[in-house]
Scaffold this active site. Structure first.
Site, PDB file in Angstrom:
ATOM      1  N   TYR A 120       0.845  -1.203   0.000  1.00  0.00           N
ATOM      2  CA  TYR A 120       0.000   0.000   0.000  1.00  0.00           C
ATOM      3  C   TYR A 120       0.882   1.256   0.000  1.00  0.00           C
ATOM      4  O   TYR A 120       0.644   2.192  -0.758  1.00  0.00           O
ATOM      5  CB  TYR A 120      -0.936  -0.024   1.219  1.00  0.00           C
ATOM      6  CG  TYR A 120      -1.682   1.271   1.435  1.00  0.00           C
ATOM      7  CD1 TYR A 120      -2.763   1.614   0.619  1.00  0.00           C
ATOM      8  CD2 TYR A 120      -1.294   2.167   2.434  1.00  0.00           C
ATOM      9  CE1 TYR A 120      -3.432   2.820   0.799  1.00  0.00           C
ATOM     10  CE2 TYR A 120      -1.963   3.365   2.621  1.00  0.00           C
ATOM     11  CZ  TYR A 120      -3.034   3.689   1.797  1.00  0.00           C
ATOM     12  OH  TYR A 120      -3.689   4.884   1.969  1.00  0.00           O
ATOM     13  N   GLU A 170     -11.091   5.672   5.535  1.00  0.00           N
ATOM     14  CA  GLU A 170     -10.466   6.607   6.478  1.00  0.00           C
ATOM     15  C   GLU A 170     -11.422   6.924   7.628  1.00  0.00           C
ATOM     16  O   GLU A 170     -11.007   7.018   8.780  1.00  0.00           O
ATOM     17  CB  GLU A 170     -10.028   7.902   5.779  1.00  0.00           C
ATOM     18  CG  GLU A 170      -8.880   7.726   4.798  1.00  0.00           C
ATOM     19  CD  GLU A 170      -7.524   7.424   5.427  1.00  0.00           C
ATOM     20  OE1 GLU A 170      -7.407   7.427   6.664  1.00  0.00           O
ATOM     21  OE2 GLU A 170      -6.576   7.184   4.667  1.00  0.00           O
ATOM     22  N   TRP A 188      -4.700   2.306  11.037  1.00  0.00           N
ATOM     23  CA  TRP A 188      -4.864   2.103   9.589  1.00  0.00           C
ATOM     24  C   TRP A 188      -4.595   0.644   9.237  1.00  0.00           C
ATOM     25  O   TRP A 188      -5.221   0.088   8.345  1.00  0.00           O
ATOM     26  CB  TRP A 188      -3.937   3.051   8.824  1.00  0.00           C
ATOM     27  CG  TRP A 188      -4.102   2.970   7.346  1.00  0.00           C
ATOM     28  CD1 TRP A 188      -3.124   2.714   6.428  1.00  0.00           C
ATOM     29  CD2 TRP A 188      -5.313   3.146   6.570  1.00  0.00           C
ATOM     30  NE1 TRP A 188      -3.655   2.713   5.147  1.00  0.00           N
ATOM     31  CE2 TRP A 188      -4.992   2.979   5.216  1.00  0.00           C
ATOM     32  CE3 TRP A 188      -6.641   3.417   6.926  1.00  0.00           C
ATOM     33  CZ2 TRP A 188      -5.944   3.078   4.192  1.00  0.00           C
ATOM     34  CZ3 TRP A 188      -7.586   3.512   5.908  1.00  0.00           C
ATOM     35  CH2 TRP A 188      -7.244   3.338   4.565  1.00  0.00           C
TER      36      TRP A 188
END
Length: 195
Positions: free
Chosen positions: A24, A46, A54
């Protein structure tokens, strides 16, 4: 290529044992997005991250895509009470009633923004005059969690009816979608993206 062949942002290397996390960082984070479907996906992910890490959300990205019809904004906007109950029972996502309800509300607002501006892409990029903000941070400690820019966008999205779009969430969103490039200067991706 060995993962240690390139210097990377410290946050990516803190989970070097998770290939999806490093991937990512290497392929998506900080790369300018112009695809409304991906904008919607990142906005929802988000928001789902609020109060969590995250890593927790990214590990569930595929189950999120399955649960939310690959983030088809029109399908999500049409979710009814029965669908919300199905989502609340899905162990593959964060089962938070407020976050799930916000996803549906945000889909409706997202469509309203598309209708007003022609695309969400046109709406969001106007805030940076259609050019990514390129930062030159030496360390991750230098990187802010919010800025005047994220304050402005957060305020505008809230005014339009979105939820879970506080300034810190929006700053993460801007970093993720490349409106703001926050790879640190020693990171190999910094050099790729500055070009």
């Amino acid at each position: 290529m060995n993962i240690s062949d390139h210097p990377r942002c410290k946050w990516a290397m803190s989970h070097a044992d998770k290939p999806f996390y490093v991937d990512y960082h290497d392929t998506e984070w900080g790369v300018p997005v112009h695809d409304d479907r991906l904008f919607f996906e990142m906005l929802i992910l988000e928001g789902a991250q609020a109060g969590l890490s995250w890593l927790t959300i990214l590990a569930r990205r595929d189950t999120y895509r399955a649960a939310f019809d690959n983030f088809d904004v029109h399908k999500v906007a049409a979710y009814d009470e029965a669908k919300q109950q199905t989502l609340l029972a899905d162990p593959g996502i964060i089962r938070n009633k407020l976050k799930i309800a916000a996803t549906i509300q945000n889909a409706k607002t997202f469509i309203a923004i598309q209708n007003a501006f022609g695309s969400f892409d046109a709406y969001i990029w106007q805030f940076v005059e259609n050019k990514p903000v390129i930062n030159h941070w030496k360390t991750m400690g230098d990187v802010p969690v919010s800025t005047e820019l994220s304050d402005r966008i957060s305020k505008d999205l809230k005014k339009r009816g979105m939820k879970f779009v506080g300034t810190t969430i929006i700053y993460s969103f801007l970093q993720a979608t490349g409106l703001v490039m926050d790879h640190t200067v020693e990171c190999y991706r910094y050099h790729d993206l500055v070009k």
